[in-house]
Design a protein around this motif. Structure first.
Motif, PDB file in Angstrom:
ATOM      1  N   VAL A   1       0.837  -1.199   0.000  1.00  0.00           N
ATOM      2  CA  VAL A   1       0.000   0.000   0.000  1.00  0.00           C
ATOM      3  C   VAL A   1       0.871   1.248   0.000  1.00  0.00           C
ATOM      4  CG1 VAL A   1      -1.664   1.346   1.339  1.00  0.00           C
ATOM      5  CG2 VAL A   1      -1.934  -1.136   1.149  1.00  0.00           C
ATOM      6  N   TRP A   2       1.849   1.285   0.914  1.00  0.00           N
ATOM      7  CA  TRP A   2       2.724   2.460   1.025  1.00  0.00           C
ATOM      8  C   TRP A   2       3.498   2.701  -0.262  1.00  0.00           C
ATOM      9  CZ3 TRP A   2       4.762   0.211   6.233  1.00  0.00           C
ATOM     10  CH2 TRP A   2       3.827   0.500   7.248  1.00  0.00           C
ATOM     11  N   ALA A   3       4.042   1.622  -0.850  1.00  0.00           N
ATOM     12  CA  ALA A   3       4.828   1.766  -2.081  1.00  0.00           C
ATOM     13  C   ALA A   3       3.965   2.296  -3.221  1.00  0.00           C
ATOM     14  CB  ALA A   3       5.457   0.430  -2.466  1.00  0.00           C
ATOM     15  N   LEU A   4       2.762   1.760  -3.371  1.00  0.00           N
ATOM     16  CA  LEU A   4       1.865   2.226  -4.431  1.00  0.00           C
ATOM     17  C   LEU A   4       1.474   3.686  -4.214  1.00  0.00           C
ATOM     18  CD1 LEU A   4      -0.466  -0.900  -4.749  1.00  0.00           C
ATOM     19  CD2 LEU A   4       1.194  -0.119  -6.449  1.00  0.00           C
ATOM     20  N   LYS A   5       1.201   4.046  -2.965  1.00  0.00           N
ATOM     21  CA  LYS A   5       0.830   5.426  -2.658  1.00  0.00           C
ATOM     22  C   LYS A   5       1.989   6.384  -2.904  1.00  0.00           C
ATOM     23  CE  LYS A   5      -3.429   4.891  -1.032  1.00  0.00           C
ATOM     24  NZ  LYS A   5      -4.619   5.606  -1.538  1.00  0.00           N
ATOM     25  N   LEU A   6       3.191   5.986  -2.494  1.00  0.00           N
ATOM     26  CA  LEU A   6       4.359   6.837  -2.700  1.00  0.00           C
ATOM     27  C   LEU A   6       4.611   7.097  -4.177  1.00  0.00           C
ATOM     28  CD1 LEU A   6       6.766   5.344  -0.003  1.00  0.00           C
ATOM     29  CD2 LEU A   6       6.019   7.732  -0.108  1.00  0.00           C
ATOM     30  N   LYS A   7       4.278   6.124  -5.010  1.00  0.00           N
ATOM     31  CA  LYS A   7       4.499   6.266  -6.441  1.00  0.00           C
ATOM     32  C   LYS A   7       3.274   6.826  -7.180  1.00  0.00           C
ATOM     33  CE  LYS A   7       8.234   2.955  -7.088  1.00  0.00           C
ATOM     34  NZ  LYS A   7       9.087   3.810  -7.918  1.00  0.00           N
ATOM     35  N   GLY A   8       2.191   7.063  -6.441  1.00  0.00           N
ATOM     36  CA  GLY A   8       1.013   7.652  -7.055  1.00  0.00           C
ATOM     37  C   GLY A   8       0.241   6.716  -7.962  1.00  0.00           C
TER      38      GLY A   8
ATOM     39  N   ILE B   1      -2.056  -7.768  -8.302  1.00  0.00           N
ATOM     40  CA  ILE B   1      -2.468  -8.240  -9.622  1.00  0.00           C
ATOM     41  C   ILE B   1      -2.334  -7.072 -10.589  1.00  0.00           C
ATOM     42  CG2 ILE B   1      -4.280  -9.326 -10.986  1.00  0.00           C
ATOM     43  CD1 ILE B   1      -5.517 -10.303  -8.343  1.00  0.00           C
ATOM     44  N   HIS B   2      -1.405  -7.202 -11.515  1.00  0.00           N
ATOM     45  CA  HIS B   2      -1.141  -6.135 -12.489  1.00  0.00           C
ATOM     46  C   HIS B   2      -1.509  -6.624 -13.877  1.00  0.00           C
ATOM     47  CE1 HIS B   2       1.931  -3.359 -14.665  1.00  0.00           C
ATOM     48  NE2 HIS B   2       0.735  -2.805 -14.621  1.00  0.00           N
TER      49      HIS B   2
ATOM     50  N   TYR C   1       9.022  -5.447  -7.826  1.00  0.00           N
ATOM     51  CA  TYR C   1       8.248  -5.348  -9.068  1.00  0.00           C
ATOM     52  C   TYR C   1       7.704  -3.930  -9.249  1.00  0.00           C
ATOM     53  CZ  TYR C   1       4.659  -6.266 -12.584  1.00  0.00           C
ATOM     54  OH  TYR C   1       3.889  -6.233 -13.718  1.00  0.00           O
ATOM     55  N   ILE C   2       7.166  -3.372  -8.176  1.00  0.00           N
ATOM     56  CA  ILE C   2       6.635  -2.007  -8.231  1.00  0.00           C
ATOM     57  C   ILE C   2       7.733  -1.017  -8.623  1.00  0.00           C
ATOM     58  CG2 ILE C   2       5.745  -0.117  -6.795  1.00  0.00           C
ATOM     59  CD1 ILE C   2       4.133  -2.251  -5.262  1.00  0.00           C
ATOM     60  N   GLU C   3       8.911  -1.189  -8.023  1.00  0.00           N
ATOM     61  CA  GLU C   3      10.032  -0.288  -8.311  1.00  0.00           C
ATOM     62  C   GLU C   3      10.463  -0.372  -9.765  1.00  0.00           C
ATOM     63  OE1 GLU C   3      13.400   2.311  -7.174  1.00  0.00           O
ATOM     64  OE2 GLU C   3      11.248   2.111  -6.881  1.00  0.00           O
ATOM     65  N   GLU C   4      10.490  -1.574 -10.315  1.00  0.00           N
ATOM     66  CA  GLU C   4      10.949  -1.759 -11.698  1.00  0.00           C
ATOM     67  C   GLU C   4       9.879  -1.392 -12.721  1.00  0.00           C
ATOM     68  OE1 GLU C   4      12.371  -5.750 -12.020  1.00  0.00           O
ATOM     69  OE2 GLU C   4      13.856  -5.498 -10.418  1.00  0.00           O
ATOM     70  N   THR C   5       8.619  -1.458 -12.305  1.00  0.00           N
ATOM     71  CA  THR C   5       7.521  -1.179 -13.235  1.00  0.00           C
ATOM     72  C   THR C   5       7.202   0.300 -13.313  1.00  0.00           C
ATOM     73  OG1 THR C   5       6.570  -3.359 -12.773  1.00  0.00           O
ATOM     74  CG2 THR C   5       5.114  -1.733 -13.796  1.00  0.00           C
ATOM     75  N   TRP C   6       7.198   0.971 -12.164  1.00  0.00           N
ATOM     76  CA  TRP C   6       6.889   2.402 -12.112  1.00  0.00           C
ATOM     77  C   TRP C   6       8.107   3.153 -11.580  1.00  0.00           C
ATOM     78  CZ3 TRP C   6       3.183  -1.193 -10.093  1.00  0.00           C
ATOM     79  CH2 TRP C   6       2.085  -1.394 -10.941  1.00  0.00           C
TER      80      TRP C   6
END
Length: 228
Positions: free
Chosen positions: A28-35, A66-67, A81-86
């Motif tokens: 949640v935090w990672a997704l929020k930090l990246k918007g 799930i992306h 994955y979040i870091e490499e994708t966004w």
């Protein structure tokens, strides 16, 4: 910039998680930090859904990202994955050595700190004393890693902060439920300061689970552990 924003909006991102799961909160935090906008799917940890079992049949636990229809499991892997994708608002340093060290400390937290802290709260008598001593030994390494820093990631929240965020959420709840003190300001001043600064950061504070929900969840987990 507009094209990149439209691409983010067009992507389908879903998160299967429990609102009281401190490990799931990492995502949640990672997704929020990246918007990144996403759909939150609440999971009952005591009555696991068909959707969870379908997307994580091996570990059968949250979180699951799930992306675009593809599931990614295990929180630290999801963060990578979040870091490499966004790429916006990075949570890992660009320097290869610093990136490797960030991954090391994130894994150290899961492999050494988390189990030792958990055992400190669920064990009894002599076993509990041993577990607390081991937890303190592990926490000393985190204390040293914070020396001269605001966050583990420097001036900004990074991977290690996100991965270690469960400390700021769960320890005080477990201390209250069990009646022992594991992390105090005299023994770990830098760690206690970090817990406060991390907790007060806007993105973290806005996505903090209610304390009564955490109390209820961990009380049930403790009862389950002591009944086995």
């Amino acid at each position: 910039m507009i094209i990149a924003y439209q691409q983010i909006m067009a992507e389908e991102v879903k998160l299967i998680n429990s609102g009281s799961s401190p490990i799931g909160l990492r995502v949640v935090w990672a997704l929020k930090l990246k918007g990144i906008q996403y759909e939150f799917i609440e999971e009952d940890l005591f009555n696991k859904s068909t959707l969870l079992l379908q997307h994580n049949p091996i570990y059968k636990k949250v979180p699951v990202l799930i992306h675009n229809g593809k599931p990614i499991v295990e929180s630290l892997i999801i963060l990578q994955y979040i870091e490499e994708t966004w790429k916006q608002n990075p949570i890992l340093p660009a320097d290869p050595y610093e990136k490797a060290m960030s991954n090391f400390w994130a894994n150290f937290g899961d492999d050494k700190v988390l189990p030792s802290i958990w055992y400190a709260f669920i064990k009894k008598g002599k076993e509990q004393e041993v577990a607390i001593t081991e937890a303190w030994e592990n926490l000393k390494f985190l204390e040293e890693e914070l020396r001269g820093k605001k966050f583990f990631g420097g001036e900004n929240i990074g991977l290690v902060d996100i991965a270690s965020g469960w400390l700021a959420i769960t320890v005080s709840v477990l201390e209250e439920l069990v009646g022992i003190k594991v992390i105090d300001g005299e023994k770990f001043p830098l760690l206690v300061r970090w817990m406060k600064v991390f907790s007060d950061s806007p993105v973290i504070k806005e996505n903090w689970p209610p304390r009564d929900a955490l109390m209820s969840t961990y009380s049930a987990f403790l009862q389950s552990c002591h009944s086995n």
